[in-house]
Structures are given as structure tokens and as C-alpha cells.
Scaffold this motif. Structure first.
Motif, PDB file in Angstrom:
ATOM      1  N   UNK A  72       1.857  -7.578   1.365  1.00  0.00           N
ATOM      2  CA  UNK A  72       1.641  -7.318  -0.062  1.00  0.00           C
ATOM      3  C   UNK A  72       0.154  -7.121  -0.339  1.00  0.00           C
ATOM      4  N   UNK A  73      -0.689  -7.997   0.222  1.00  0.00           N
ATOM      5  CA  UNK A  73      -2.132  -7.888   0.004  1.00  0.00           C
ATOM      6  C   UNK A  73      -2.675  -6.566   0.549  1.00  0.00           C
ATOM      7  N   UNK A  74      -2.216  -6.162   1.721  1.00  0.00           N
ATOM      8  CA  UNK A  74      -2.672  -4.890   2.291  1.00  0.00           C
ATOM      9  C   UNK A  74      -2.223  -3.707   1.438  1.00  0.00           C
ATOM     10  N   UNK A  75      -0.978  -3.772   0.945  1.00  0.00           N
ATOM     11  CA  UNK A  75      -0.499  -2.703   0.078  1.00  0.00           C
ATOM     12  C   UNK A  75      -1.298  -2.606  -1.202  1.00  0.00           C
ATOM     13  N   UNK A  76      -1.617  -3.763  -1.780  1.00  0.00           N
ATOM     14  CA  UNK A  76      -2.414  -3.748  -3.011  1.00  0.00           C
ATOM     15  C   UNK A  76      -3.829  -3.225  -2.739  1.00  0.00           C
ATOM     16  N   UNK A 106      -5.538  -0.056  -4.581  1.00  0.00           N
ATOM     17  CA  UNK A 106      -6.841  -0.127  -5.242  1.00  0.00           C
ATOM     18  C   UNK A 106      -7.779   0.953  -4.720  1.00  0.00           C
ATOM     19  N   UNK A 107      -7.755   1.184  -3.412  1.00  0.00           N
ATOM     20  CA  UNK A 107      -8.619   2.224  -2.850  1.00  0.00           C
ATOM     21  C   UNK A 107      -8.272   3.600  -3.419  1.00  0.00           C
ATOM     22  N   UNK A 108      -6.980   3.879  -3.549  1.00  0.00           N
ATOM     23  CA  UNK A 108      -6.585   5.182  -4.085  1.00  0.00           C
ATOM     24  C   UNK A 108      -6.949   5.303  -5.569  1.00  0.00           C
ATOM     25  N   UNK A 109      -6.826   4.199  -6.314  1.00  0.00           N
ATOM     26  CA  UNK A 109      -7.228   4.248  -7.725  1.00  0.00           C
ATOM     27  C   UNK A 109      -8.741   4.431  -7.843  1.00  0.00           C
ATOM     28  N   UNK A 110      -9.505   3.770  -6.942  1.00  0.00           N
ATOM     29  CA  UNK A 110     -10.956   3.966  -6.966  1.00  0.00           C
ATOM     30  C   UNK A 110     -11.321   5.415  -6.624  1.00  0.00           C
ATOM     31  N   UNK A 111     -10.555   5.997  -5.682  1.00  0.00           N
ATOM     32  CA  UNK A 111     -10.817   7.402  -5.320  1.00  0.00           C
ATOM     33  C   UNK A 111     -10.513   8.333  -6.489  1.00  0.00           C
ATOM     34  N   UNK A 112      -9.461   8.005  -7.251  1.00  0.00           N
ATOM     35  CA  UNK A 112      -9.099   8.819  -8.415  1.00  0.00           C
ATOM     36  C   UNK A 112     -10.179   8.714  -9.475  1.00  0.00           C
ATOM     37  N   UNK A 113     -10.798   7.521  -9.603  1.00  0.00           N
ATOM     38  CA  UNK A 113     -11.865   7.343 -10.583  1.00  0.00           C
ATOM     39  C   UNK A 113     -13.101   8.149 -10.204  1.00  0.00           C
ATOM     40  N   UNK A 114     -13.290   8.432  -8.930  1.00  0.00           N
ATOM     41  CA  UNK A 114     -14.437   9.207  -8.477  1.00  0.00           C
ATOM     42  C   UNK A 114     -14.172  10.715  -8.558  1.00  0.00           C
ATOM     43  N   UNK A 115     -13.023  11.095  -9.096  1.00  0.00           N
ATOM     44  CA  UNK A 115     -12.719  12.505  -9.283  1.00  0.00           C
ATOM     45  C   UNK A 115     -11.839  13.112  -8.221  1.00  0.00           C
ATOM     46  N   UNK A 116     -11.434  12.341  -7.219  1.00  0.00           N
ATOM     47  CA  UNK A 116     -10.554  12.863  -6.188  1.00  0.00           C
ATOM     48  C   UNK A 116      -9.131  12.926  -6.719  1.00  0.00           C
ATOM     49  N   UNK A 117      -8.323  13.888  -6.230  1.00  0.00           N
ATOM     50  CA  UNK A 117      -6.945  14.014  -6.731  1.00  0.00           C
ATOM     51  C   UNK A 117      -6.118  12.779  -6.359  1.00  0.00           C
ATOM     52  N   UNK A 168       2.486   9.045  -2.995  1.00  0.00           N
ATOM     53  CA  UNK A 168       2.055   8.012  -2.065  1.00  0.00           C
ATOM     54  C   UNK A 168       1.785   6.708  -2.776  1.00  0.00           C
ATOM     55  N   UNK A 169       1.243   6.783  -3.999  1.00  0.00           N
ATOM     56  CA  UNK A 169       0.975   5.575  -4.766  1.00  0.00           C
ATOM     57  C   UNK A 169       2.265   4.856  -5.117  1.00  0.00           C
ATOM     58  N   UNK A 170       3.270   5.608  -5.510  1.00  0.00           N
ATOM     59  CA  UNK A 170       4.573   4.979  -5.818  1.00  0.00           C
ATOM     60  C   UNK A 170       5.169   4.327  -4.557  1.00  0.00           C
ATOM     61  N   UNK A 171       5.003   4.997  -3.417  1.00  0.00           N
ATOM     62  CA  UNK A 171       5.510   4.442  -2.160  1.00  0.00           C
ATOM     63  C   UNK A 171       4.821   3.117  -1.829  1.00  0.00           C
ATOM     64  N   UNK A 172       3.504   3.054  -2.043  1.00  0.00           N
ATOM     65  CA  UNK A 172       2.779   1.806  -1.787  1.00  0.00           C
ATOM     66  C   UNK A 172       3.211   0.701  -2.743  1.00  0.00           C
ATOM     67  N   UNK A 173       3.408   1.036  -4.005  1.00  0.00           N
ATOM     68  CA  UNK A 173       3.848   0.038  -4.985  1.00  0.00           C
ATOM     69  C   UNK A 173       5.237  -0.471  -4.629  1.00  0.00           C
ATOM     70  N   UNK A 174       6.132   0.453  -4.235  1.00  0.00           N
ATOM     71  CA  UNK A 174       7.488   0.045  -3.868  1.00  0.00           C
ATOM     72  C   UNK A 174       7.469  -0.858  -2.637  1.00  0.00           C
ATOM     73  N   UNK A 175       6.608  -0.519  -1.648  1.00  0.00           N
ATOM     74  CA  UNK A 175       6.516  -1.369  -0.458  1.00  0.00           C
ATOM     75  C   UNK A 175       5.981  -2.753  -0.780  1.00  0.00           C
ATOM     76  N   UNK A 176       4.963  -2.832  -1.640  1.00  0.00           N
ATOM     77  CA  UNK A 176       4.415  -4.137  -2.024  1.00  0.00           C
ATOM     78  C   UNK A 176       5.451  -4.950  -2.787  1.00  0.00           C
ATOM     79  N   UNK A 177       6.192  -4.268  -3.653  1.00  0.00           N
ATOM     80  CA  UNK A 177       7.236  -4.971  -4.414  1.00  0.00           C
ATOM     81  C   UNK A 177       8.326  -5.495  -3.488  1.00  0.00           C
TER      82      UNK A 177
END
Length: 315
Positions: free
Chosen positions: A138-142, A146-157, A162-171
């Protein structure tokens, strides 16, 4: 008096051996009556039969027969005397009831300590191999989210798939970790026992894959420790029925009588259960013994099997 009995036992051997030498004593050593002697050569016996003697050489063979019979009976007399001596020694010099009780308590205390240590090790292993691994996932998935959200904040697509897949795996990992923790807590203390042993056994019977008939008569509730031991005994015995017996029907009965809680599990399976069969019965016997309980197994080959557990109402 006991020494006199021991000497009497030796007398059987001595008289028997002496009578066996009667012909030899008559012919070689000349132990025969003289002319005009009204008494012949004495024939010895360990019991007061009266005066027996041999007047002729042929009569000495009667003494041999008496000697053989005496030697045949001598071992039984010796065993009788030795058994009386052994019982007297045990009564006078053997351990007293208090010493036996102290020794038994020392053994059961060691069993209780070993059982608690084994339980802690099992809990640690289950946590390390189960819930801990899930929580790490769970910690690794989170972290990846977070890394992908930080990348999105920097302007990356942002890859929402993939984000939904990570959330589903953590859940999923969090859900499985909760399930394993719940099972672990239930293994330490089943929540069903909060309502009493009959309700807990009813829950246990309802979850069984083999039809179970339950009868419970417990007017006075035992202490929590006794209820826990009784519950886990029933669970282990029912598991053995499901895994090893091939039974089509099982019964669980629990009664309270004469200050004891009696649990009885029966099945119509193949039988053959014993303490050395590796079916967990040895562990149950040790656990029951820690509270001065008793485990009785009646399981002939071909069945049926009936296993009874007797526990005091208070540990």
C-alpha cells in the motif's frame, strides 16, 4: 515382618534344591536310615505338611518330585513377596501427593510458557508475512501515485488509467491487510466468545463444511480462559473431522456438571485418531493440561470417533 517373608521365599528355593539331591545323598553320602530306625531320610517342605521321610531309595524320587513342585511354585511366592515389598517401599519412601502435584504444576507451567511463546511467534510470523507485506505494498502504491501527481503538477501529462490502476491496487492491498488482521485477531480471541461459549460454538458449527449438530447446556459461564480453550479445542477437533475423517455428520456437545465443563465432539468418519497421528491432538492435550483438564480419545479403526475434553470452570 517383611524381612521374615523374604526369608520364607528363600526357603522355597532352598528346600526345593535340597530335595532334588535326595537320591544323591542316599546313594553317595549314605544318608539312609540305620537298621531299626523308625524314621527315614527327612524330606523338606516349605509348608508344615507333617513329618515326611524316605524309607527306601525309591522313596527318594518322591522327594525329587516334591522338590520339582516346590521350585515350580517358588517364583510365584517370590513375586508375591517382592510385590508386597515394592508397595511398602513406594508407600514409605515414594513421593508424596504434594510432591507429585508440585511436579505436575511445574510441567504444566512449562507447557503454558511454551504455548504462549509459540503463540507470540505465530502472531509475529503472520504479521510479518501477511499484513506487513500488504501494508508495504500500500505504501509503495501511494508513493507511486504521489510521484505521478507531482509529475502532473510540473506540466507532464497525467496517465489517468495507470493512476486508477495504482489506486485500485493500493485499495485491494489495504482490504486484504484488514482481512488478515481481522483473521489474526479472531485467532487470538474470537469475537463470538463475547456472547458466550454456546453462541461461539454455534458460529463455528454454521461455518463448517460438514453438517454439525450442536447441543449446549452451560447454565454458569466459565472464566474467559476456559471458554477460549474450549472454543479452540472444538475448532481444532472440527478441523480434524473435515480434513481427516471423511465424515458425513458431526456433533458437538457441551455440558456443565460436577464443577467441570465437558466438551464432546463425535463424527461418523473412518476413525484412527490418536495423539501420535500428527492431527494436532498432542497440542490440544498439552493446552488442556495447563488448566488441569483432560483429553479422552475413543477412535477405533473404521470409526466412529468420540473425543471428550474436560475442563474446570475456573483456570
Amino acid at each position: 515382618p517383611v524381612g521374615a517373608l523374604g526369608a520364607y521365599a528363600v526357603l522355597w528355593w532352598v528346600t526345593g534344591l535340597v530335595n532334588l539331591t535326595a537320591p544323591l545323598r542316599w546313594g553317595v553320602f549314605g544318608q539312609r536310615p540305620t537298621a531299626g530306625d523308625p524314621e527315614g531320610m527327612p524330606v523338606l517342605t516349605p509348608v508344615p505338611f507333617g513329618g515326611l521321610d524316605a524309607d527306601t531309595f525309591a522313596g527318594t524320587w518322591l522327594a525329587v518330585l516334591i522338590g520339582v513342585a516346590t521350585l515350580a511354585c517358588a517364583p510365584w511366592v517370590t513375586r508375591l513377596v517382592v510385590e508386597g515389598d515394592r508397595r511398602l517401599i513406594r508407600a514409605l519412601l515414594g513421593p508424596e501427593r504434594l510432591a507429585d502435584r508440585v511436579r505436575d504444576l511445574e510441567e504444566t507451567r512449562a507447557l503454558a510458557v511454551d504455548d504462549s511463546v509459540a503463540l507470540l511467534r505465530r502472531v509475529e510470523r503472520d504479521l510479518h508475512d501477511g499484513a506487513q507485506v500488504r501494508l508495504v505494498a500500500v505504501a509503495m502504491g501511494l508513493d507511486m501515485i504521489r510521484e505521478r501527481l507531482d509529475a502532473e503538477a510540473e506540466g507532464k501529462p497525467l496517465d489517468t488509467g495507470r493512476l486508477r490502476q495504482l489506486v485500485a491496487g493500493a485499495h485491494q492491498n489495504a482490504t486484504e491487510a484488514l482481512t488478515e488482521l481481522r483473521d489474526l485477531a479472531r485467532g487470538i480471541h474470537p469475537p463470538a466468545l463475547d456472547e458466550g461459549l454456546p453462541d461461539a460454538l454455534a458460529t463455528l458449527a454454521a461455518r463448517s463444511t460438514v453438517p454439525v449438530e450442536l447441543s449446549a447446556d452451560v447454565p454458569h459461564r466459565p472464566t474467559p480462559a476456559i471458554e477460549t480453550i474450549a472454543y479452540f479445542c472444538a475448532a481444532e477437533l472440527l478441523t480434524n473431522v473435515i480434513k481427516h475423517s471423511g465424515a458425513r455428520q458431526a456433533t458437538i456437545g457441551v455440558t456443565q456438571r460436577d464443577g467441570l465443563l465437558r466438551l464432546r465432539v463425535t463424527d461418523d468418519g473412518c476413525g484412527g485418531a490418536d495423539l501420535g497421528a500428527g492431527s494436532g491432538l498432542t497440542g490440544l492435550a498439552q493446552r488442556v493440561r495447563t488448566v488441569d483438564g483432560r483429553l479422552d480419545i475413543r477412535s477405533p479403526e473404521g470409526g466412529p470417533t468420540a473425543i471428550s475434553v474436560e475442563l474446570p470452570l475456573r483456570a
